[in-house]
Design a protein around this motif. Structure first.
Motif, short mmCIF file in Angstrom:
data_model
loop_
_atom_site.label_atom_id
_atom_site.label_comp_id
_atom_site.label_asym_id
_atom_site.label_seq_id
_atom_site.Cartn_x
_atom_site.Cartn_y
_atom_site.Cartn_z
N SER A 19 2.72 -1.85 16.84
CA SER A 19 1.56 -1.14 15.11
C SER A 19 1.88 -2.63 14.29
O SER A 19 2.46 -3.35 14.31
CB SER A 19 3.52 0.10 15.16
N ILE A 20 0.99 -2.04 13.20
CA ILE A 20 1.04 -2.59 12.26
C ILE A 20 1.84 -1.88 11.02
O ILE A 20 2.13 -0.73 10.87
CB ILE A 20 -0.98 -2.65 12.10
N GLU A 21 2.10 -3.19 10.16
CA GLU A 21 2.86 -2.40 9.16
C GLU A 21 2.35 -2.85 7.93
O GLU A 21 1.67 -4.05 7.24
CB GLU A 21 3.75 -3.60 8.83
N CYS A 22 1.76 -2.10 6.18
CA CYS A 22 0.91 -2.38 5.63
C CYS A 22 1.67 -2.10 4.37
O CYS A 22 3.01 -0.99 4.13
CB CYS A 22 -0.68 -1.05 5.89
N TYR A 23 1.50 -2.63 3.43
CA TYR A 23 1.76 -2.14 1.91
C TYR A 23 1.12 -1.11 1.51
O TYR A 23 0.14 -0.79 2.33
CB TYR A 23 1.48 -3.00 0.80
N ASP A 24 2.23 0.17 1.11
CA ASP A 24 1.30 1.85 0.24
C ASP A 24 2.08 1.72 -1.02
O ASP A 24 2.97 2.23 -0.97
CB ASP A 24 2.09 1.75 1.05
N CYS A 25 0.56 1.73 -1.63
CA CYS A 25 0.86 2.10 -3.04
C CYS A 25 -0.64 2.21 -3.67
O CYS A 25 -1.28 1.97 -3.37
CB CYS A 25 2.22 0.93 -3.22
N GLU A 38 2.35 -7.83 -6.55
CA GLU A 38 3.58 -8.08 -7.23
C GLU A 38 5.10 -7.54 -5.35
O GLU A 38 4.95 -6.47 -5.85
CB GLU A 38 4.52 -8.27 -8.42
N PRO A 39 4.52 -7.98 -4.32
CA PRO A 39 4.85 -7.00 -3.13
C PRO A 39 6.51 -6.69 -2.92
O PRO A 39 6.58 -6.04 -2.23
CB PRO A 39 4.40 -8.18 -2.05
N GLU A 40 7.40 -7.44 -4.11
CA GLU A 40 8.57 -7.71 -3.75
C GLU A 40 8.84 -5.73 -4.17
O GLU A 40 9.00 -5.77 -5.64
CB GLU A 40 9.70 -8.03 -4.44
N GLY A 41 9.55 -5.21 -3.69
CA GLY A 41 10.04 -4.47 -3.24
C GLY A 41 9.08 -2.98 -3.34
O GLY A 41 8.85 -1.50 -3.38
N VAL A 42 7.72 -3.04 -3.21
CA VAL A 42 7.01 -2.28 -3.28
C VAL A 42 6.94 -1.76 -1.83
O VAL A 42 7.36 -2.71 -0.30
CB VAL A 42 5.32 -3.31 -2.84
#
Length: 156
Positions: A19-25, A38-42
């Motif tokens: 499966s693929i993992e993506c940023y979700d925001c 800024e991906p840290e903590g997203v």
């Protein structure tokens, strides 16, 4: 020759299973999600565990997550842009439905760009100039492997 065909079969099986993992925001509620991402903590989502977007529910079946989506809209409330990062479901070569469907948070705001990539956590960059699709190296490699396999099979 036989070992190459086995390798191609294993490669295809592994890429189909993972499966693929993506940023979700989205930038309205999380300022880290804006154009200066800024991906840290997203939040990071395993897309196979995530909810499909509402516009896909009409198909009455689960569609496999195949990539990560980044949509850039005109901004609201004095902000220059509104940006959503999420999982993408369906054919990464046909992003029309995903890109043209209004965002549920801001359905009346014009879209500036919409990009889809197919590697884990690849939805970091936001095209601010009207880009509509981005094919990453993994997709190109898969295409090359499939083409070579087809050529080999035709010569067997």
């Amino acid at each position: 020759m036989k070992s190459l065909m086995i390798f191609i079969g294993i490669y295809a099986s592994i890429t189909a299973v993972l499966s693929i993992e993506c940023y979700d925001c989205e930038s309205m509620s999380d300022p880290r999600c804006n154009q200066y991402f800024e991906p840290e903590g997203v939040k990071q989502t395993d897309c196979d565990d995530g909810d499909m977007p509402e516009y896909l529910h009409k198909y009455e079946r689960r569609i496999k997550a195949t990539g990560c989506l980044t949509k850039v809209h005109e901004g609201l409330d004095g902000r220059r842009y509104y940006i959503r990062r999420a999982c993408y479901y369906g054919d990464p070569e046909n992003t029309v439905e995903a890109c043209e469907t209004p965002d549920s948070y801001i359905p009346f705001v014009n879209i500036i760009s919409c990009t889809v990539c197919t590697e884990d956590l690849c939805n970091v960059n936001a095209e601010l100039n009207g880009g509509h699709h981005a094919m990453d190296y993994f997709s190109k490699l898969t295409l090359v492997v499939a083409t070579v396999a087809a050529l080999i099979l035709n010569n067997v």
